[in-house]
Design an enzyme around this catalytic site. Structure first.
Site, PDB file in Angstrom:
ATOM      1  N   GLY A  12      62.819  40.297  25.323  1.00 21.33           N
ATOM      2  CA  GLY A  12      64.193  40.791  25.392  1.00 21.33           C
ATOM      3  C   GLY A  12      65.122  40.334  24.287  1.00 21.33           C
ATOM      4  O   GLY A  12      66.338  40.338  24.468  1.00 21.33           O
ATOM      5  N   ASN A  14      65.797  41.891  21.470  1.00 27.22           N
ATOM      6  CA  ASN A  14      66.612  43.046  21.083  1.00 27.22           C
ATOM      7  C   ASN A  14      67.658  43.365  22.146  1.00 27.22           C
ATOM      8  O   ASN A  14      68.803  43.683  21.821  1.00 27.22           O
ATOM      9  CB  ASN A  14      65.739  44.282  20.819  1.00 27.22           C
ATOM     10  CG  ASN A  14      65.277  44.372  19.389  1.00 27.22           C
ATOM     11  OD1 ASN A  14      66.074  44.302  18.467  1.00 27.22           O
ATOM     12  ND2 ASN A  14      63.979  44.526  19.201  1.00 27.22           N
ATOM     13  N   ASN A 102      64.660  54.838  20.779  1.00 27.05           N
ATOM     14  CA  ASN A 102      63.711  53.737  20.736  1.00 27.05           C
ATOM     15  C   ASN A 102      63.739  53.110  19.347  1.00 27.05           C
ATOM     16  O   ASN A 102      64.040  53.788  18.365  1.00 27.05           O
ATOM     17  CB  ASN A 102      62.297  54.284  21.012  1.00 27.05           C
ATOM     18  CG  ASN A 102      61.229  53.208  20.999  1.00 27.05           C
ATOM     19  OD1 ASN A 102      61.386  52.141  21.608  1.00 27.05           O
ATOM     20  ND2 ASN A 102      60.141  53.464  20.307  1.00 27.05           N
ATOM     21  N   HIS A 104      61.073  51.328  16.805  1.00 31.70           N
ATOM     22  CA  HIS A 104      59.636  51.130  16.599  1.00 31.70           C
ATOM     23  C   HIS A 104      59.432  50.211  15.396  1.00 31.70           C
ATOM     24  O   HIS A 104      60.111  50.390  14.379  1.00 31.70           O
ATOM     25  CB  HIS A 104      58.946  52.487  16.350  1.00 31.70           C
ATOM     26  CG  HIS A 104      57.465  52.367  16.236  1.00 31.70           C
ATOM     27  ND1 HIS A 104      56.659  52.195  17.338  1.00 31.70           N
ATOM     28  CD2 HIS A 104      56.648  52.365  15.157  1.00 31.70           C
ATOM     29  CE1 HIS A 104      55.398  52.098  16.931  1.00 31.70           C
ATOM     30  NE2 HIS A 104      55.368  52.203  15.610  1.00 31.70           N
TER      31      HIS A 104
END
Length: 187
Positions: A12, A14, A102, A104
């Site tokens: 976690g 981010n 998202n 990546h």
């Protein structure tokens, strides 16, 4: 005030970075963290930062409307996948069109797809002798890592870099760029 819901599966960092970035914002805030891992460190991080945090199982996400109903009640303006490892279900994507993004840890379309996450990506980058890599922030669709690209940031990969070195460089890019991009998208 724009509302952000984060999905994460692991430590976690981010998610924590996003929560702190928007903590004193007049424009947006992280209102909830959802995880598929009841032991994920992201739960502790969210609770410490006074953000609602819940875990769910695969049935609740993909075979019932439980998670969809949680999201409908939360009314997010943006759903952010930050290290979320499961394929995102179409019923949620259909209910929140163009509102799921998202991050990546590679320059898509390279090193994307099922199983390409975390150290798997960094090891593939090193083993493929890439000279650069980076992050891709993209919209989520029904296929792994194939949604429209919003932003990419690059970094060099040196011949003597290990997967761990690459991971550290990617982490720096995520910490620097991800919150700013989320803020831009919400404008």
């Amino acid at each position: 005030m724009k509302r952000i819901v984060i999905f994460a599966s692991g430590s976690g960092t981010n998610a924590e970075n996003l929560i702190k970035f928007f903590h004193n914002s007049d424009n947006a805030s992280v209102i909830q963290v959802l995880t598929n891992n009841p032991h994920a460190k992201v739960l502790e991080r969210a609770k410490k930062l006074k953000v609602s945090a819940l875990s769910f199982n695969r049935i609740a996400l993909s075979h019932t409307e439980d998670v969809l109903n949680i999201l409908k009640a939360s009314k997010p303006d943006l759903i952010v996948l930050a290290g979320f490892l499961w394929k995102f279900p179409e019923n949620i994507l259909n209910a929140f069109p163009n509102k799921v993004i998202n991050v990546h840890p590679a320059l898509l379309p390279k090193f994307g797809g099922k199983g390409m996450y975390g150290m798997n990506v960094h090891e593939a980058v090193v083993n493929n002798k890439e000279t650069e890599t980076g992050i891709t922030i993209h919209y989520v669709n029904e296929h792994y890592d194939e949604g429209a690209i919003i932003f990419q940031a690059k970094c060099d990969v040196n011949p003597n870099d290990s997967a761990e070195n690459v991971a550290a460089k990617i982490h720096e890019l995520e910490m620097e760029h991800f919150p700013k991009l989320v803020a831009e998208i919400l404008k």
